[in-house]
Every structure is written in structure tokens, then in C-alpha cells.
Design an enzyme around this catalytic site. Structure first.
Site, mmCIF file in Angstrom:
data_model
loop_
_atom_site.group_PDB
_atom_site.id
_atom_site.type_symbol
_atom_site.label_atom_id
_atom_site.label_comp_id
_atom_site.label_asym_id
_atom_site.label_seq_id
_atom_site.Cartn_x
_atom_site.Cartn_y
_atom_site.Cartn_z
ATOM 1 N N HIS A 110 35.309 13.280 8.736
ATOM 2 C CA HIS A 110 35.721 14.435 9.732
ATOM 3 C C HIS A 110 36.491 15.251 9.051
ATOM 4 O O HIS A 110 37.644 15.207 8.225
ATOM 5 C CB HIS A 110 36.370 14.039 11.026
ATOM 6 C CG HIS A 110 35.624 13.046 11.771
ATOM 7 N ND1 HIS A 110 36.099 11.725 12.369
ATOM 8 C CD2 HIS A 110 34.328 13.007 12.287
ATOM 9 C CE1 HIS A 110 35.203 11.206 13.113
ATOM 10 N NE2 HIS A 110 33.960 11.897 12.819
ATOM 11 N N GLU B 113 40.412 15.822 8.958
ATOM 12 C CA GLU B 113 41.579 14.955 8.738
ATOM 13 C C GLU B 113 41.878 14.730 7.182
ATOM 14 O O GLU B 113 41.504 13.845 6.580
ATOM 15 C CB GLU B 113 40.937 13.653 9.291
ATOM 16 C CG GLU B 113 40.400 13.490 10.857
ATOM 17 C CD GLU B 113 39.482 12.729 11.399
ATOM 18 O OE1 GLU B 113 39.117 11.813 10.554
ATOM 19 O OE2 GLU B 113 39.078 13.007 12.634
ATOM 20 N N ARG C 121 35.479 19.766 12.617
ATOM 21 C CA ARG C 121 35.495 18.308 12.466
ATOM 22 C C ARG C 121 34.208 17.860 11.876
ATOM 23 O O ARG C 121 34.039 17.127 10.815
ATOM 24 C CB ARG C 121 35.611 17.915 13.756
ATOM 25 C CG ARG C 121 35.249 16.331 14.063
ATOM 26 C CD ARG C 121 35.250 15.806 15.429
ATOM 27 N NE ARG C 121 34.663 14.581 15.645
ATOM 28 C CZ ARG C 121 34.910 13.431 15.850
ATOM 29 N NH1 ARG C 121 36.203 13.362 15.873
ATOM 30 N NH2 ARG C 121 34.209 12.656 16.143
ATOM 31 N N HIS D 74 40.472 7.571 8.548
ATOM 32 C CA HIS D 74 40.421 8.743 9.653
ATOM 33 C C HIS D 74 41.639 9.042 9.955
ATOM 34 O O HIS D 74 42.868 8.594 9.554
ATOM 35 C CB HIS D 74 39.852 8.623 10.678
ATOM 36 C CG HIS D 74 38.233 8.258 10.501
ATOM 37 N ND1 HIS D 74 37.280 9.053 10.852
ATOM 38 C CD2 HIS D 74 37.675 7.257 10.103
ATOM 39 C CE1 HIS D 74 35.993 8.472 10.727
ATOM 40 N NE2 HIS D 74 36.236 7.424 10.213
ATOM 41 N N GLU E 37 43.085 4.614 11.560
ATOM 42 C CA GLU E 37 43.395 6.176 11.868
ATOM 43 C C GLU E 37 44.933 6.302 11.441
ATOM 44 O O GLU E 37 45.725 5.493 11.822
ATOM 45 C CB GLU E 37 43.298 6.412 13.341
ATOM 46 C CG GLU E 37 41.921 6.288 13.892
ATOM 47 C CD GLU E 37 41.138 7.664 13.941
ATOM 48 O OE1 GLU E 37 41.657 8.520 13.538
ATOM 49 O OE2 GLU E 37 40.021 7.529 14.270
#
Lengths: 350, 233
Positions: A93, A96, A153, A211, A285
Site C-alpha cells: 500500500h 504506508e 493506497r 504495513h 502493522e
């Protein structure tokens, strides 16, 4: 004019030397605490390969929509026998940015420590690391254009037909941030990964995809009604990684499957990895939990990478030990048996 | 599909409800020098209610983002009711936090900030707070916090069990003519919703003074099609 020519030659030589020096100096002082453009990252990948030819090679395994070559760094000590491997990708993405920053940091760390740190050395001896610093190169590049593109994104494949805004309670005609493509694996980037994973599935022990944001470690599967067969073990490994992360700077990372912790997101590459049999698959994440979100300030790059490194290594070491420690025990046992047999045979010689 | 009874504190149903309580807390107690963030959910439960809707009971801790990790955590409890109506209506929150008035006062900074910008010549105008690298000047930080507090009114109002909002960035701030001794600020904010991963743009007009706190006077959802034009090659 002779003097002139000599001066000319000297000048050119000086410029060439300076250029090389400048190039070398510039490359040697790569700043891992700043965000880098796609071009800078590509150049850095070449540099890593050039500077570490005995452990680093690159592989192109696909093309983006805008025809960029999707490349990974393969890092590991050479071996005569085929090796098991770890997969890590960053930057699926575009917005990020901390994720590609982490991939670069991770590469720097293992390359900088494998000669002196026996644990890292063992990892590179027994395993190959396939690391893709930026998977969605088109999107990442686009997010650098200006502040209005910063929060892009997806890939740059244009949507087909009617685009609709998925906004709470409101619909308009504009393209959705997470338009999924007309069919599964329709994006060339996603296909490149799944093709590679498919081709190497017997080699791959561990799949890590990086991410942001949310401070989470996610385990397969994304569907609420399906659990991975080794779910309990994955949770255990994930929780150990979260503990390792917390020990660095005190940050809490929650652990669980997407349907539990976040939201159902079927079709993710992590689920695909687990589905095709890569036993240890995790989504990281990274920081933060919403204060800065995607636009994590550069002064947090270093601490985020430090803690994520410990988290990733916790998982990688577990996976490695599971596959190699028992082999080591077998080798040791064989060695003792041989030595004992030798001793017995020696002492029996009269 | 959603669970009733005790909820896992680290799972999303409890987290989303707690974020709603946070938005409520910030609308009441946020300022240019104070924005609260969720630290941890300790306990949570949910039940369907007779009128149609789901009520969450939460026990959680919050911190002031201004103090960073050094700051103390405040313990809070909240009831968050998500109504079940044909058209979306805002969740209802009842909230109590311990020691709310014992946290370090920011009255001095607030007064200084107010005095500086209430002057008739003040015409603050800025874009992209923070910039793409997360940088924000010290002067802009109180404006970012004000935007975050004002955005909390919108995030609170728009929240449901299927959303989880954060403010991604402030696209712009434009000071308007002060009115009734209130700082008047027009913000354009970009909100991020976790479940849909969408970025939502809102324009809003907010007022602030140390006495009256933050009030939101107008809000306008803005369509966002920034990718209609082709980027340069």
C-alpha cells in the site's frame, strides 16, 4: 595548447574522481532515518548487491502496471544444497511509507551483523531471505508527487467501469481507495507475488508482509469463519513477537486474526500464503495507533524499525529453530555415536 | 453477527466503541493543547437494548498526546449506545474519567495562544499539516490539535459499529474574522476510516476560546476525486 590539453585531461580526471568519490560517499551514508523516493530505493538495492556480492543477489519477478520491474533482494550465504527461505514484502500500500523504510532497515541490519553476530550468521547460513522493499512501486512513486497524492493506497491500474466512493452513508462517483480489481489477482503486482510464492512454496517457511498503521501482528485467515490449522501456534508466535517489540520502546502491538482485531479482509496475500502451505504467515502493522497514522514523522522511523526488527527476528528465529535445531540434535547425536564407536574400536585394539 | 456479553478488549468491537468514547471526550475536553488518545481497553461488554441498538460498557485508559508516553494515563468508563435506525444517527455516549481535572493545567498556554491570534490583524492560513514527512512547525501544533478536536465532532457523529475514524491530516486552516471573542477557524480535514480504508474529506468551521472550548458551527462533506487528473510521467 599542450598545457591546455593536459589541464583539460586533469580536469576531466579530477571530475571523474570527484564524481566517484561523491557517488561513493553519497551511497555510503544512506540515511535509514529518512523516507526515500522510489529511485533512491532502487539505487540503494543496486548498492546493496554491489557491496555484498557474496550474500546478496537481486531477482526481478514481475512488472507493475506502469512497466517497472518488481525486484527483490535475495540474501543468504551460498550453499551447495537448496535452502529454505523467508519472504518479506513491504509497500503493498503506497501511503504506508514506514513499511519500505523497515525493509531497508532490516536489510541493513542483517548485512551489517552477519559477519560478527553468530545468530544472524546461522540464519543466513541456513536460510535465504527474499526481501521486496517496495512491492507497489507505481503507487509508492505516485504518493511522492505532492501532498495531494500522499494518501494514495493502491496500484496505478485504472479502475474499470463505474467507480464508486465507499463512504459512510454517501455515494458519489469517484474512485474508491480500495477498489479490488475486476477479479482475484488481477493486479500485476499481486500476481507477481502469488506466482513467486507458488513457485517457491516448498522452500518458503515464513511469509511476512509489512504495513502500517495500527501496531498489530495479524495471523491468517481474513475470513471470520476459517481458522488456520496451526492457529494456536501462530498466536503463540505472534504474542512472543509482540512481547519482543514491547521490550524495545514500550509500544503495545495487538495480536490476532484480521476478523478479530481489525476487519474482515479476504483475498490478502498473507491468507494466500497460508492457504498454499507456507506455515508461518504474519502481517505487521507498524506505528502508530492513529495520532499520525500513515504520515509517521521521520523521527519515529528509527525506533519503529528497531522494535519491528526485534519482532520479526523473534518470528524468524522461532521458524529457524523449529526447522534446524532438531537437525542439529541429529547431527550431534550422530557425531557422538561415531566418536564413541571410534573410541571403543581404538581401545579394543591390542 | 456481533457478539453480546463480554468482549475481548483487544478485538475491534471494543476498540471501535472506545474510540467513539474518545471522540466524545475530546469534544468536551480537547483544546489547542490537549488531545486524548486511547491507551488501552481493560474491559468491555455489549448488549442489545430494547429500543433497538447496541450498548457497549467500557473500562479503558487514555493519555494526553501532548505529554507523550511520559504522561499519566487516566482511567475512564463509558457507555456507548449505537442506535439501530433506518438512517444513521450519532452514537450516544456517557463518560466518566477519573482525575480529569487533576491533569496538568494548560491554561497559561491557552491564554497566550488566544491572545496572540484573537487580534484583528491575525490571518492565519496554512496547508498540509503535517507535510508528507510528518513535519509540523511548532506554531502549527495547536492548530493541528484544534482541527483534531473539531474533527472529533464529525467523527463522533459519523461513527457506527462499522467505522473506526482517525484524522489523517489537516489539508488546510484559514482563520476567519473573530466573532463574539471566539477564534474562528475554517479547516479542511482528511479522515481515515479503518474498515473501508477510505479517506474522507470534510470542511468545517470551528470556534474556540479558553472559556467556551471548541464548538463546531458548520460541517460540509467534500467529494474527493484527486486522482481524476493523470500524474506527470
Amino acid at each position: 595548447t599542450m598545457k591546455g590539453s593536459i589541464m583539460g585531461v586533469l580536469l576531466v580526471l579530477a571530475l571523474v574522481v570527484q564524481d566517484r568519490l561523491a557517488g561513493g560517499l553519497e551511497l555510503k551514508s544512506y540515511d535509514y532515518t529518512k523516507y526515500h523516493t522510489m529511485d533512491e530505493i532502487s539505487a540503494w538495492m543496486n548498492q546493496m548487491e554491489m557491496e555484498n556480492p557474496d550474500v546478496v543477489s537481486s531477482m526481478i519477478y514481475g512488472q507493475t502496471y506502469e512497466k517497472r520491474n518488481i525486484a527483490l533482494l535475495k540474501i543468504g550465504l551460498n550453499s551447495t544444497t537448496p535452502k529454505k527461505a523467508i519472504w518479506m514484502d513491504c509497500g503493498i500500500h503506497a501511503r504506508e511509507w514506514i513499511a519500505p523504510a523497515f525493509c531497508q532497515y532490516f536489510v541493513k541490519e542483517i548485512l551489517g551483523s552477519y559477519k560478527t553476530d553468530s545468530e544472524v550468521n546461522t540464519l543466513l547460513k541456513n536460510l535465504d531471505f527474499y526481501i521486496t522493499p517496495v512491492l507497489n512501486m507505481d503507487g509508492y512513486n505516485y504518493s511522492w508527487i505532492d501532498s495531494t497524492t500522499r494518501l494514495w493506497r493502491k496500484s496505478r491500474t485504472p479502475g474499470t467501469g463505474n467507480c464508486t466512493c465507499v463512504v459512510v452513508g454517501i455515494s458519489r462517483n469517484c474512485c474508491s481507495e480500495i477498489y479490488n480489481g475486476p477479479s482475484a489477482l488481477s493486479e500485476p503486482e499481486a500476481k507477481a507475488v502469488t506466482d513467486f510464492l507458488g513457485m517457491h512454496q516448498n522452500q518458503l517457511l515464513c511469509y511476512l508482509t509489512i504495513h502500517s498503521y495500527g501496531q498489530l501482528i495479524l495471523v491468517p485467515y481474513g475470513h471470520p469463519n476459517i481458522s488456520a490449522p496451526n492457529y494456536d501456534e501462530l498466536m503463540e508466535v505472534g504474542l512472543a513477537a509482540a512481547k519482543a517489540i514491547k521490550a524495545v520502546h514500550g509500544k503495545s502491538y495487538r495480536v490476532g486474526s484480521s476478523p478479530d482485531v481489525l476487519y474482515a479482509n479476504s483475498g490478502s496475500s498473507r491468507d494466500f500464503a497460508r492457504l498454499i502451505g507456507i506455515p508461518y504467515s504474519f502481517t505487521f502493522e507498524l506505528r502508530d495507533e492513529g495520532q499520525h497514522g500513515f504520515i509517521l514523522p521521520e523521527d519515529q522511523i528509527q525506533p519503529t524499525c528497531e522494535e519491528a526488527y526485534k519482532g520479526a527476528m523473534s518470528i524468524i528465529n522461532y521458524v529457524h529453530d523449529k526447522n534446524f535445531k532438531s537437525a542439529a540434535i541429529t547431527v550431534t547425536a550422530t557425531l557422538w555415536t561415531t566418536l564413541t564407536a571410534l573410541w571403543i574400536s581404538r581401545t579394543n585394539v591390542i | 453477527m456481533a457478539s453480546t456479553g463480554d468482549l475481548e478488549p483487544t478485538h475491534y468491537p471494543a476498540r471501535r466503541a472506545a474510540q467513539v468514547a474518545l471522540h466524545y471526550l475530546n469534544t468536551h475536553h480537547g483544546s489547542p493543547f490537549r488531545v486524548f488518545g486511547l491507551q488501552q481497553v481493560h474491559k468491555a461488554s455489549a448488549e442489545d437494548v430494547a429500543a433497538g441498538g447496541r450498548k457497549y460498557k467500557l473500562d479503558f485508559s487514555v493519555t494526553d498526546w501532548g505529554s507523550g508516553s511520559a504522561g499519566p494515563a487516566l482511567r475512564c468508563s463509558a457507555d456507548v449506545l449505537f442506535p439501530r435506525t433506518e438512517r444513521h444517527s450519532a452514537p450516544e455516549v456517557q463518560l466518566h474519567c477519573e482525575a480529569l481535572h487533576q491533569i496538568n493545567s494548560t491554561a497559561q498556554e491557552e491564554d497566550a495562544f488566544y491572545q496572540k491570534y484573537i487580534s484583528p490583524d491575525s490571518t492565519v492560513s496554512a496547508r498540509d499539516i503535517p507535510d508528507s514527512f510528518g513535519n509540523m512547525s511548532e506554531e502549527m501544533q495547536p492548530f493541528w490539535r484544534l482541527a483534531r478536536v473539531a474533527a472529533s465532532f464529525i467523527m463522533l457523529r459519523e461513527s457506527s459499529e462499522n467505522t473506526e475514524f482517525n484524522m489523517a491530516k489537516v489539508a488546510s486552516v484559514t482563520q476567519q474574522e473573530s466573532s463574539e471573542e471566539q477564534l474562528m477557524l475554517e479547516f479542511v480535514v482528511l479522515l481515515h476510516d479503518f474498515p473501508s480504508q477510505e479517506i474522507v474529506q470534510w470542511k468545517l468551521l470551528a470556534s474556540w476560546s479558553p472559556d467556551r472550548g471548541v464548538r463546531v458551527l458548520q460541517t460540509e462533506w467534500q467529494p474527493r476525486c484527486p486522482h481524476a487528473t493523470k500524474p506527470p510521467n
